[in-house]
Every structure is written in structure tokens, then in C-alpha cells.
Scaffold this motif. Structure first.
Motif, PDB file in Angstrom:
ATOM      1  N   ILE A  22      14.528   3.575  17.923  1.00 11.39           N
ATOM      2  CA  ILE A  22      14.511   3.440  16.457  1.00 11.39           C
ATOM      3  C   ILE A  22      15.868   3.726  15.818  1.00 11.39           C
ATOM      4  N   ARG A  23      16.826   4.204  16.605  1.00 12.98           N
ATOM      5  CA  ARG A  23      18.083   4.660  16.007  1.00 12.98           C
ATOM      6  C   ARG A  23      18.812   3.579  15.197  1.00 12.98           C
ATOM      7  N   PRO A  24      18.909   2.330  15.681  1.00 12.67           N
ATOM      8  CA  PRO A  24      19.581   1.320  14.857  1.00 12.67           C
ATOM      9  C   PRO A  24      18.866   1.118  13.517  1.00 12.67           C
ATOM     10  N   LEU A  60      24.446  27.905  23.212  1.00 18.98           N
ATOM     11  CA  LEU A  60      24.734  26.525  22.806  1.00 18.98           C
ATOM     12  C   LEU A  60      23.436  25.738  22.937  1.00 18.98           C
ATOM     13  N   GLU A  61      23.231  24.767  22.058  1.00 19.48           N
ATOM     14  CA  GLU A  61      22.006  23.966  22.105  1.00 19.48           C
ATOM     15  C   GLU A  61      22.325  22.472  22.196  1.00 19.48           C
ATOM     16  N   PRO A  62      22.987  22.030  23.239  1.00 16.51           N
ATOM     17  CA  PRO A  62      23.370  20.617  23.323  1.00 16.51           C
ATOM     18  C   PRO A  62      22.199  19.716  23.723  1.00 16.51           C
ATOM     19  N   GLY A  93      24.734  19.986  12.221  1.00 11.57           N
ATOM     20  CA  GLY A  93      24.407  18.565  12.126  1.00 11.57           C
ATOM     21  C   GLY A  93      24.622  17.910  13.470  1.00 11.57           C
ATOM     22  N   SER A  94      24.483  16.588  13.485  1.00 16.55           N
ATOM     23  CA  SER A  94      24.525  15.904  14.775  1.00 16.55           C
ATOM     24  C   SER A  94      24.643  14.393  14.549  1.00 16.55           C
ATOM     25  N   PRO A  95      25.544  13.691  15.157  1.00 19.07           N
ATOM     26  CA  PRO A  95      26.622  14.211  15.977  1.00 19.07           C
ATOM     27  C   PRO A  95      27.795  14.657  15.114  1.00 19.07           C
ATOM     28  N   ALA A 153      19.589   9.797  24.631  1.00 20.61           N
ATOM     29  CA  ALA A 153      19.190  10.838  23.670  1.00 20.61           C
ATOM     30  C   ALA A 153      18.524  10.192  22.462  1.00 20.61           C
ATOM     31  N   TYR A 154      17.423  10.746  22.044  1.00 24.10           N
ATOM     32  CA  TYR A 154      16.690  10.257  20.875  1.00 24.10           C
ATOM     33  C   TYR A 154      16.286   8.794  21.013  1.00 24.10           C
ATOM     34  N   GLY A 155      16.105   8.353  22.237  1.00 26.81           N
ATOM     35  CA  GLY A 155      15.569   7.020  22.510  1.00 26.81           C
ATOM     36  C   GLY A 155      14.084   7.161  22.740  1.00 26.81           C
ATOM     37  N   LEU A 196      16.803   3.239  11.940  1.00 32.13           N
ATOM     38  CA  LEU A 196      16.711   4.442  11.103  1.00 32.13           C
ATOM     39  C   LEU A 196      18.055   4.893  10.563  1.00 32.13           C
ATOM     40  N   TYR A 197      19.096   4.831  11.403  1.00 30.61           N
ATOM     41  CA  TYR A 197      20.412   5.364  10.986  1.00 30.61           C
ATOM     42  C   TYR A 197      21.486   4.278  10.960  1.00 30.61           C
ATOM     43  N   GLU A 198      21.098   3.034  11.161  1.00 26.20           N
ATOM     44  CA  GLU A 198      22.083   1.971  11.383  1.00 26.20           C
ATOM     45  C   GLU A 198      23.025   2.379  12.511  1.00 26.20           C
TER      46      GLU A 198
END
Ligand code: LLP
Length: 433
Positions: A311-313, A272-274, A201-203, A383-385, A315-317
């Protein structure tokens, strides 16, 4: 943590004034710090050095080819999940032998492009995919190495949408079935299942879920080796945290302290896949205040960046710290705390221009007094922006600017209105072919 700091009353990215970048590139724009990307990569590499791991940067987090190139130059490989990401990794000069190709739904074309490029590993997520990989290898006369993604059934204690390691997710095969998959498909002459892949999972802001998952993975590896399978690879995935609210993410050294002893001396190539842990704190989204208004008890700060840009706020709050690029005197701070309640702040909602009530960047935030035209920085947006940005409301996606020391350059130009309609203009309008 990063190289975005307030100096002489205003925000700098490394040695460059963010306001100068906004003037040159316009707003909204993403601003990245090359030194921060480098530092986060180096810290992971140093912490895990006893394992001599292969660090495969997760392209999905911030896929710009210039960013990928920067990491390839440091010796990084790539974690890709689509033909498009594979194309980017190769365009950035990535070494195919250091590429892992993951994803639950690889098409034949995508698998073939991986085979033709000679990538290092396919992370296979189902029996049918493994069968298909075998079939395609036979048709191409090529061999491949496969790591089976297993679902260790541990709870990473993160957002439901980014939880992957629990038993009933669409990812991987559950750990009880894994043995049967090896028995059924493990002795093919062209596709060698040589490893396991775990990504929970992440983070994941604690180390215990990794420890639990790796222990289960190692037990399975022992069992498989006992049954005569040559297992030489363990990919432990990504998911390491970043600092969004303050310094909530464990340090690379803290993850390593728990993980390295488990894997040392096991005869495994560790991957590792960071993504986030390298990219998140290396980028900010810069936006300009268009209007201020009050409605009932609420005050809205309406910006020129919206959910289509970040979209992060929505989509995931997700929480992103937001602060002016040039705060009024008395409000200059590098302390990106969650509760920046300083005398004179006012609680506001920072929202975008998109026609959705869910279009916000920050809710209920104490902010210094703001005026039309002020610049705001949305932190930890690397990240993911941009990678999740869209053209919703027919808004061109923003440019990306990379800072290195006292210099900056545009690494992706702002999209134009012509870009928006180009695929439609070139369509023949006939439908169906
Ligand atoms: N490996 C696999 C198999 C993954 O699925 C992911 C992320 C990663 C590595 C990289 O994870 P990272 O180190 O970046 O945490 N859009 C969400 C995050 C989705 C993550 C998807 N998979 C967000 O904005 O939080």
C-alpha cells in the motif's frame, strides 16, 4: 546494500533465481533474503557497539515469526506495539527482558500480557497510561519499568503521515510536561519510570534530527537525575533510512558517528528500535504482468499485485523501484536509479487489479518493453509491505518466501478463499451475544 542482483541476465535473490521462486510459490509473492536481514542488523550492531546498545527490531516493519526468530538468534530484542506483536516476538523465541512495548493506546489486556510475560520496558505515552499501568501492576502484584515517551519537537523532514517527533502529534508527552509527569508519578513502589523514549519519525534520512532530539533528551535526563530520579535508559527509537531510489539513506556508521559521542559515558542503557533499515532492502514483491493497455497518452502495465499487497505507493506516494525479473537483453542492470532512461524504455504506469484509481505500484516509469506473463520485481518492499497488506477486494494475501544462500522456503503460505471467509463461517450470526 542487499543480496538481490542480476546474474546471467536475470534477478537472483542470493543464489536463487527469482523466477524459480515465482514458479514454486506463484505470484504475487514476497521474497526475503536472510543474508540481507543479517547484514543490516550486524551493521547497526557494529556501528553502535561502543554503546553496547540493545537493538530492538521493530516488529511492525516485517513481523513474520521466522524473520523475528532470525533476528532473535543474532541477539536482537523486539519493539512491539500490540498484544499481537508481543505474541509474535515471544513465539519467535524472543527474550521477554529484551522487549519494549510502545504504542499510544495499549488496552488493559495488552498491558497485562506484557506484565505476565515480564517484558523489559513499557514505553508509556501519557499520564493516564502511566496511572493505568500503576493500577494494573498493583492488581497483579507485579513491578514494571517504564520509559516515558517524550516528544522532542524536532522536525524529521519526512512524510506527514510518518512524522512523530513534532510538538502536536498524538505520540508521547511534550518535553515541557515530562518533568511534571515524573514529579507526579515518578515515585510509585511498583512502576519505576527509569528512562526516556524518543522516536521522531520514519524514514529520517539525515542525522541532525537525531542529534537535536537526543540533546534535548539528555538535558531532561540531567534535570531528572538532579531531582533524584534514577534514569538509566534512553530509547532513541527507529526511523533510520533505507535505499528506495538509490543510496539515499545514511549508512549505519554515519548515524552512529553523530550519535555515539553524545551518549558515550552517560551511564545509560541505550535502546534502538530499527525496522525499515533492517527489513526494507531485504525484501522484494514479485508480481506478474497480466495485461498491457494504452489509454489516451498513457500506457498501463496491469499486474497481479496491487495496493492490498503493497500500500505504500498509494498511501504515501512512496517510490519503489520496479524492474523486470528477466529484462530483455540490454536492460539488465543493478543500478536501481530513479531515472532509468535507457534507449528503448517506454514510460508506463505499473498498476494493480484493485478497483481504486489509487491502486498503483509505480507511476511514469521508464520500463523496458514488456509482455503478458513477464515477472516484475518491486524493490525495497521488505518493510511495511506484507505487514500492511490487506484482503481488500477479497484478495488473499500473498505468501512470503525466505531465501538463504542457494535454498528457499515458504515462511507464510498464500491465503486461500476459505481463509477469507473462515471468521465469518465460525460466527454464530446472532450478533450481540
Ligand atoms: N519505534 C517506534 C516508536 C515507531 O513508531 C516506529 C515506526 C519504529 C520504531 C520503527 O521505525 P523504522 O525504523 O521502521 O523506520 N508505514 C510507514 C512507516 C510507519 C512507521 C511507524 N513507526 C511506511 O511504510 O513508511
Amino acid at each position: 546494500m542487499d543480496h538481490f542482483h542480476y546474474r546471467n541476465g536475470e534477478l537472483h535473490a542470493e543464489s536463487v533465481r527469482v523466477a524459480d521462486i515465482a514458479t514454486a510459490a506463484g505470484t504475487p509473492c514476497y521474497v526475503y533474503s536472510a543474508a540481507t536481514f543479517g547484514d543490516h542488523y550486524d551493521r547497526l550492531a557494529a556501528a553502535f557497539a561502543p554503546l553496547e546498545p540493545l537493538i530492538c527490531y521493530s516488529v511492525k516493519s516485517c513481523p513474520n515469526v521466522h524473520i523475528c526468530r532470525l533476528l532473535a538468534q543474532r541477539g536482537g530484542g523486539f519493539d512491539v506495539v500490540s498484544g499481537g506483536e508481543l505474541h509474535r516476538a515471544l513465539a519467535a523465541g524472543g527474550d521477554p527482558a529484551r522487549i519494549v512495548f510502545a504504542g499510544v493506546g495499549k488496552t488493559d489486556d495488552e498491558i497485562l500480557s506484557g506484565l505476565d510475560a515480564g517484558i523489559g520496558w513499557f514505553n508509556v505515552e501519557s499520564e493516564q497510561e502511566l496511572e493505568n499501568l500503576q493500577r494494573l501492576c498493583e492488581s497483579r502484584g507485579r513491578s514494571a519499568r517504564a520509559a516515558l515517551r517524550v516528544n522532542p519537537d524536532v522536525d524529521p523532514r519526512t512524510h506527514l503521515y510518518t512524522t512523530t517527533g513534532t510538538k502536536e502529534t498524538k505520540f508521547g508527552v511534550d518535553i515541557e510536561r515530562a518533568r511534571r509527569v515524573f514529579d507526579a508519578y515518578g515515585r510509585h513502589r511498583l512502576v519505576r519510570p527509569c528512562g526516556l523514549h524518543l522516536h521522531i519519525g520514519s524514514p529520517v534520512n539525515s542525522v541532525e534530527p537525531y542529534v537535536g532530539a537526543i540533546r534535548k533528551g539528555l538535558a531532561l535526563i540531567d534535570e531528572l537525575r538532579g531531582a533524584g530520579f534514577e534514569i538509566d535508559t534512553l530509547d532513541i527509537g527507529g526511523g533510520f533510512g533505507a535505499h528506495y531510489r538509490h543510496t539515499e539513506a545514511p549508512l549505519a556508521a554515519e548515524y552512529a558517528e553523530a550519535i555515539v559521542p553524545l551518549l558515550r559515558g552517560r551511564g545509560l542503557r541505550v535502546i534502538l528500535e530499527p525496522g525499515r533499515s533492517i527489513a526494507a532492502n531485504a525484501g522484494i514483491l514479485v508480481t506478474r504482468v497480466l495485461y498491457l493497455k494504452s489509454s489516451g497518452e498513457r500506457t498501463f502495465v496491469i499486474c497481479d499485485a496491487g495496493m492490498n499487497d503493497l500500500i505504500r505507493p498509494a498511501l504515501y506516494e512512496a517510490y519503489h523501484f520496479v524492474w523486470p525479473v528477466r529484462p530483455p537483453p540490454g536492460f539488465v542492470t543493478d543500478d536501481r536509479g530513479e531515472q532509468m532512461v535507457i534507449d528503448g524504455t517506454q514510460v508506463v504506469d505499473v498498476v494493480g487489479p484493485v478497483c481504486e484509481s489509487g491502486d498503483f505500484l509505480a507511476l511514469n516509469r521508464p520500463m523496458p518493453p514488456l509482455r503478458r506473463g513477464d515477472l516484475l520485481a518491486v524493490f525495497a518492499a521488505g518493510a511495511y509491505g506484507m505487514s500492511m497488506a490487506s484482503n481488500y477486494n477479497s484478495r488473499p494475501r500473498p505468501p512470503e518466501v525466505l531465501v538463504g544462500g542457494a535454498r528457499f522456503r515458504t515462511i507464510r503460505r498464500r491465503e486461500t478463499y476459505a481463509d477469507l471467509v473462515a471468521p465469518e463461517m465460525s460466527a454464530d450470526g446472532q450478533g450481540g451475544g
